[in-house]
Design an enzyme around this catalytic site. Structure first.
Site, PDB file in Angstrom:
ATOM      1  N   TYR A  92      50.804  36.909  55.370  1.00  0.00           N
ATOM      2  CA  TYR A  92      49.961  36.205  56.334  1.00  0.00           C
ATOM      3  C   TYR A  92      49.382  34.921  55.747  1.00  0.00           C
ATOM      4  CZ  TYR A  92      46.515  35.779  60.136  1.00  0.00           C
ATOM      5  OH  TYR A  92      45.780  35.356  61.210  1.00  0.00           O
ATOM      6  N   SER A 187      53.039  42.928  53.195  1.00  0.00           N
ATOM      7  CA  SER A 187      51.851  42.623  53.977  1.00  0.00           C
ATOM      8  C   SER A 187      52.274  42.234  55.399  1.00  0.00           C
ATOM      9  CB  SER A 187      51.016  41.538  53.302  1.00  0.00           C
ATOM     10  OG  SER A 187      49.761  41.392  53.940  1.00  0.00           O
ATOM     11  N   GLN A 188      51.974  41.013  55.858  1.00  0.00           N
ATOM     12  CA  GLN A 188      52.494  40.597  57.164  1.00  0.00           C
ATOM     13  C   GLN A 188      54.013  40.738  57.189  1.00  0.00           C
ATOM     14  OE1 GLN A 188      51.774  36.741  59.826  1.00  0.00           O
ATOM     15  NE2 GLN A 188      53.083  36.279  58.084  1.00  0.00           N
ATOM     16  N   ASP A 273      43.438  49.601  49.045  1.00  0.00           N
ATOM     17  CA  ASP A 273      43.740  48.429  49.866  1.00  0.00           C
ATOM     18  C   ASP A 273      42.815  48.382  51.075  1.00  0.00           C
ATOM     19  OD1 ASP A 273      44.826  46.374  51.350  1.00  0.00           O
ATOM     20  OD2 ASP A 273      46.898  47.093  51.218  1.00  0.00           O
ATOM     21  N   HIS A 308      45.146  45.201  47.837  1.00  0.00           N
ATOM     22  CA  HIS A 308      46.237  44.686  48.650  1.00  0.00           C
ATOM     23  C   HIS A 308      47.331  43.993  47.828  1.00  0.00           C
ATOM     24  CE1 HIS A 308      48.185  43.784  52.348  1.00  0.00           C
ATOM     25  NE2 HIS A 308      48.092  42.482  52.210  1.00  0.00           N
TER      26      HIS A 308
END
Length: 328
Positions: A92, A187-188, A273, A308
């Site tokens: 992201y 992630s994204q 996370d 994360h």
């Protein structure tokens, strides 16, 4: 950071019922059918870099609405014939960056198609080059609430479609073995990878690390960290919009896409996370393949003391091992 979600032994069996719209499959079928009315063509130009072992080209292909999407296309130098291909997308706020950043998969012997994410690229890293020419109603700064009042207008409808077209673009290249294409993201990018897993039925494999965009309802209850915090902020202003917002997001939930996946997968979560809570990644993992391939190969890697950032290079090593096993 501290452990804040379910204990690991409960995560391993966490398989929640989440909202799924009755028109989910029709929505995505129509979206992709309309997109495929435009032929997939890839324009290639030399990238502004010369390396001894890797050849990199600047690629442009038509994504959602025919909008031009940028990518880097890399191959091991001097290798003829079609190669297995890894298609990848960023996390992201990042963009495709500079070509020198996209050399590992080619150095490992594979073709590599790294898709830029429309409208992003100014949040971290070294930039992006793809515009998102579609506007939206009022939204919280960022991308999470753009067009959030209607699934047909929502930002990730365009992004998920771009990613499906990236697979089709890579397969159209003469240097790619179209039967051996894997999709990788974190992630994204991990959430997008799960969407592609559900929307493209014949991938060789999927890697989704610390995935974002999963189990929205729980994510919004557990964390207001960016980027889920954008939706939390939006709902703090538009106080009566919770149900409509969650209904729209359900079309883009990685859990609903994961249910429809058929390709082998490698996933990871980090137990500290706060950005993408581990239970939301496990929800996608435990539902993965349920509708279409219940015996599909799937592996989960857990990082108990990480946030994360996840496994970082340790997980990259696992990715390489997994992809090698797919293409062996």
């Amino acid at each position: 950071m501290a452990l804040f979600d379910l204990p690991e032994h409960e995560l391993e069996s966490y398989r929640p019922e989440i909202r799924e719209p009755a028109g989910f499959d029709a929505f995505w079928g129509e979206t992709l059918e309309r997109t495929r009315e435009r032929d997939i063509t890839v324009a290639l130009a030399p990238a502004p870099i010369t390396l001894a072992g890797v050849e990199i080209q600047d690629a442009t292909f038509p994504g959602f609405g025919g909008h031009p999407i940028k990518a880097w296309y890399a191959r091991p130098a001097g290798v003829d014939g079609p190669l297995p291909c890894v298609v990848e997308v960023n996390g992201y706020g990042g963009g495709r960056g500079l070509p020198i950043e996209r050399t590992m998969w080619a150095a490992a012997g594979y073709a590599h198609f790294y898709m830029d994410t429309r409208g992003q690229g100014a949040g971290w890293g070294n930039g992006g080059d793809t515009a998102d020419p579609v506007g939206s109603m009022p939204s919280t700064p960022g991308f999470m609430t753009r067009g959030i009042t209607d699934p047909f207008d929502y930002y990730y409808r365009r992004v998920f479609t771009d990613a499906v077209r990236a697979v089709e673009a890579a397969r159209s290249l003469p240097g790619v073995d179209a039967d051996q294409v894997a999709f990788v993201g974190g992630s994204q990018g991990g959430g997008i990878a799960l969407a592609v897993a559900g929307l493209v039925p014949d991938l060789a494999g999927v890697v989704a690390d610390v995935p974002f965009l999963c189990h929205f309802e729980r994510s919004l209850e557990l964390t207001n960290e960016f980027p889920y915090g954008e939706v939390v902020k939006y709902l703090s202003i538009f106080r009566g919009e919770r149900e409509r917002t969650l209904d729209v997001l359900s079309y883009f939930d990685g859990v609903n896409h994961a249910k429809r996946a058929t390709a082998p997968t490698l996933m990871s979560v980090a137990l500290m996370d706060m950005v993408c809570p581990p239970s939301t990644g496990y929800a996608a993992f435990n539902w993965y393949g349920d509708r279409s391939a219940p015996d599909v190969r799937k592996e989960m890697v857990v990082y108990p003391y990480n946030g994360h950032e996840g496994g970082q290079a340790h997980q990259t090593t696992r990715q390489l091992e997994f992809v090698r096993s797919l293409f062996a």
